[in-house]
Design a protein around this motif. Structure first.
Motif, PDB file in Angstrom:
ATOM      1  N   LEU A  19      83.697  48.734  13.753  1.00 36.56           N
ATOM      2  CA  LEU A  19      83.915  49.913  12.930  1.00 36.56           C
ATOM      3  C   LEU A  19      83.542  51.146  13.738  1.00 36.56           C
ATOM      4  CD1 LEU A  19      82.105  48.640   9.725  1.00 36.56           C
ATOM      5  CD2 LEU A  19      84.559  48.629  10.151  1.00 36.56           C
ATOM      6  N   SER A  20      84.341  52.185  13.605  1.00 42.63           N
ATOM      7  CA  SER A  20      84.053  53.437  14.285  1.00 42.63           C
ATOM      8  C   SER A  20      83.430  54.410  13.289  1.00 42.63           C
ATOM      9  CB  SER A  20      85.345  54.027  14.856  1.00 42.63           C
ATOM     10  OG  SER A  20      85.071  55.255  15.492  1.00 42.63           O
ATOM     11  N   LEU A  21      82.273  54.936  13.625  1.00 44.79           N
ATOM     12  CA  LEU A  21      81.591  55.921  12.794  1.00 44.79           C
ATOM     13  C   LEU A  21      81.869  57.316  13.334  1.00 44.79           C
ATOM     14  CD1 LEU A  21      78.189  54.086  12.225  1.00 44.79           C
ATOM     15  CD2 LEU A  21      80.313  53.912  10.920  1.00 44.79           C
ATOM     16  N   ASP A  22      81.439  58.336  12.610  1.00 47.35           N
ATOM     17  CA  ASP A  22      81.734  59.720  12.979  1.00 47.35           C
ATOM     18  C   ASP A  22      81.048  60.210  14.252  1.00 47.35           C
ATOM     19  OD1 ASP A  22      83.383  60.062  10.786  1.00 47.35           O
ATOM     20  OD2 ASP A  22      81.806  60.928   9.548  1.00 47.35           O
ATOM     21  N   SER A  23      79.856  59.675  14.544  1.00 44.13           N
ATOM     22  CA  SER A  23      79.073  60.254  15.636  1.00 44.13           C
ATOM     23  C   SER A  23      78.021  59.273  16.139  1.00 44.13           C
ATOM     24  CB  SER A  23      78.362  61.519  15.134  1.00 44.13           C
ATOM     25  OG  SER A  23      77.421  61.161  14.125  1.00 44.13           O
ATOM     26  N   ALA A  24      77.439  59.619  17.280  1.00 47.44           N
ATOM     27  CA  ALA A  24      76.326  58.831  17.810  1.00 47.44           C
ATOM     28  C   ALA A  24      75.142  58.883  16.845  1.00 47.44           C
ATOM     29  CB  ALA A  24      75.926  59.346  19.185  1.00 47.44           C
ATOM     30  N   GLU A  25      74.963  60.000  16.174  1.00 48.69           N
ATOM     31  CA  GLU A  25      73.870  60.130  15.212  1.00 48.69           C
ATOM     32  C   GLU A  25      74.050  59.152  14.050  1.00 48.69           C
ATOM     33  OE1 GLU A  25      75.633  62.784  16.418  1.00 48.69           O
ATOM     34  OE2 GLU A  25      74.068  63.565  17.752  1.00 48.69           O
ATOM     35  N   ALA A  26      75.292  58.952  13.618  1.00 51.37           N
ATOM     36  CA  ALA A  26      75.571  58.000  12.542  1.00 51.37           C
ATOM     37  C   ALA A  26      75.272  56.570  13.000  1.00 51.37           C
ATOM     38  CB  ALA A  26      77.012  58.129  12.073  1.00 51.37           C
ATOM     39  N   VAL A  27      75.619  56.254  14.248  1.00 51.79           N
ATOM     40  CA  VAL A  27      75.301  54.936  14.806  1.00 51.79           C
ATOM     41  C   VAL A  27      73.785  54.761  14.856  1.00 51.79           C
ATOM     42  CG1 VAL A  27      75.442  53.466  16.860  1.00 51.79           C
ATOM     43  CG2 VAL A  27      77.447  54.758  16.123  1.00 51.79           C
ATOM     44  N   ASP A  28      73.069  55.786  15.331  1.00 57.83           N
ATOM     45  CA  ASP A  28      71.607  55.718  15.409  1.00 57.83           C
ATOM     46  C   ASP A  28      70.976  55.494  14.040  1.00 57.83           C
ATOM     47  OD1 ASP A  28      71.648  56.137  18.160  1.00 57.83           O
ATOM     48  OD2 ASP A  28      71.227  58.287  17.996  1.00 57.83           O
ATOM     49  N   ALA A  29      71.473  56.223  13.029  1.00 57.39           N
ATOM     50  CA  ALA A  29      70.912  56.115  11.683  1.00 57.39           C
ATOM     51  C   ALA A  29      71.134  54.714  11.111  1.00 57.39           C
ATOM     52  CB  ALA A  29      71.513  57.177  10.777  1.00 57.39           C
TER      53      ALA A  29
END
Length: 68
Positions: A19-29
């Protein structure tokens, strides 16, 4: 070389979902939430092909790769 066990044998199905998320911050969270829940397999990290990803495990063992 040893013969493969039943668990190692090839079988139909998928290896993982991505799945692709909006940003690296979203992946981190999401990775932080999964780490706390005990289902973070690896990451977050930048892969050799340039993706920022974390790998999570569902209760049934299915792996989910989340990328930015």
């Amino acid at each position: 070389m040893a013969s493969p066990t039943a668990a190692d044998a090839e079988r139909p199905g998928w290896d993982h979902l991505a799945l692709s998320l909006d940003s690296a911050e979203a992946v981190d969270a999401l990775a932080a939430r999964c780490r706390d829940a005990g289902c973070l397999v690896s990451g977050p990290r930048t892969t050799g092909d340039g993706f920022y990803e974390a790998v999570l495990a569902m209760p049934d063992g299915t792996r989910v790769e989340v990328t930015a």
